[in-house]
Design an enzyme around this catalytic site. Structure first.
Site: not given
Ligand code: NI
Length: 173
Positions: A46, A51, A94-95, A136-137, A140
């Protein structure tokens, strides 16, 4: 398509609340395609636009397993319209917090509305890993990271490890 640089915590942009999208046009589709390519290359399941430094309410997700065909989801202006009382716990990463993981409890299923890649309104129920990933996304988009759901002690441990990683990388560069 192009790979976009992913920003890492504690970059202040990750705390920004993203703005609603007015129109799903070719420019937005290009952003979503680049985000998807960036997510696959990372690799991740995701990615939210913030991000890659773009404060728009746009998310790409693909929770298909490696042995399954790709199943990309494009979510524009997603909203949670219903959620289970019951929680499910997954180990999240998380990236934007590379190499860091923690257990997070969230509603086990959610029902969401969003605009798809063509700009058409959709309604979908997400369960299991997809439910966790969607939430989660969507966090963000509000400037919230998965570490904001865990104890301050664990959060600070993770943030310290990230700063240490970054210092070691910049020494290496
Ligand atoms: Ni994340």
């Amino acid at each position: 398509m192009a790979l976009l640089p992913i920003i890492h915590a504690p970059d202040p942009r990750l705390k920004v609340k993203s703005a609603r999208v007015d129109t799903v046009d070719d420019g937005l589709r290009r952003l979503m395609d680049d985000m998807l390519e960036t997510m696959y290359a990372a690799p991740g399941i995701g990615l939210a636009a913030i991000q890659v430094g773009v404060p728009k309410r746009v998310i790409v997700i693909d929770v298909a397993r490696e042995d399954e065909p790709r199943a990309p989801l494009f979510l524009v202006n997603p909203e949670i319209v219903a959620a289970s009382d019951e929680d499910a716990t997954y180990e999240e990463g998380c990236l934007s917090l590379p190499g860091q993981f923690a257990d997070v409890a969230r509603p086990a299923w959610v029902e969401i509305t969003y605009l798809d890649r063509a700009g058409a309104p959709r309604r979908q129920r997400a369960e299991g890993l997809l439910a966790t990933c969607v939430q989660h996304e969507m966090d963000h988009l509000e400037g919230i990271l998965f570490v904001d759901h865990i104890s301050a002690l664990k959060r600070n441990m993770i943030l310290r490890r990230l700063l240490k990683q970054r210092r070691q990388q910049s020494v290496g560069d």
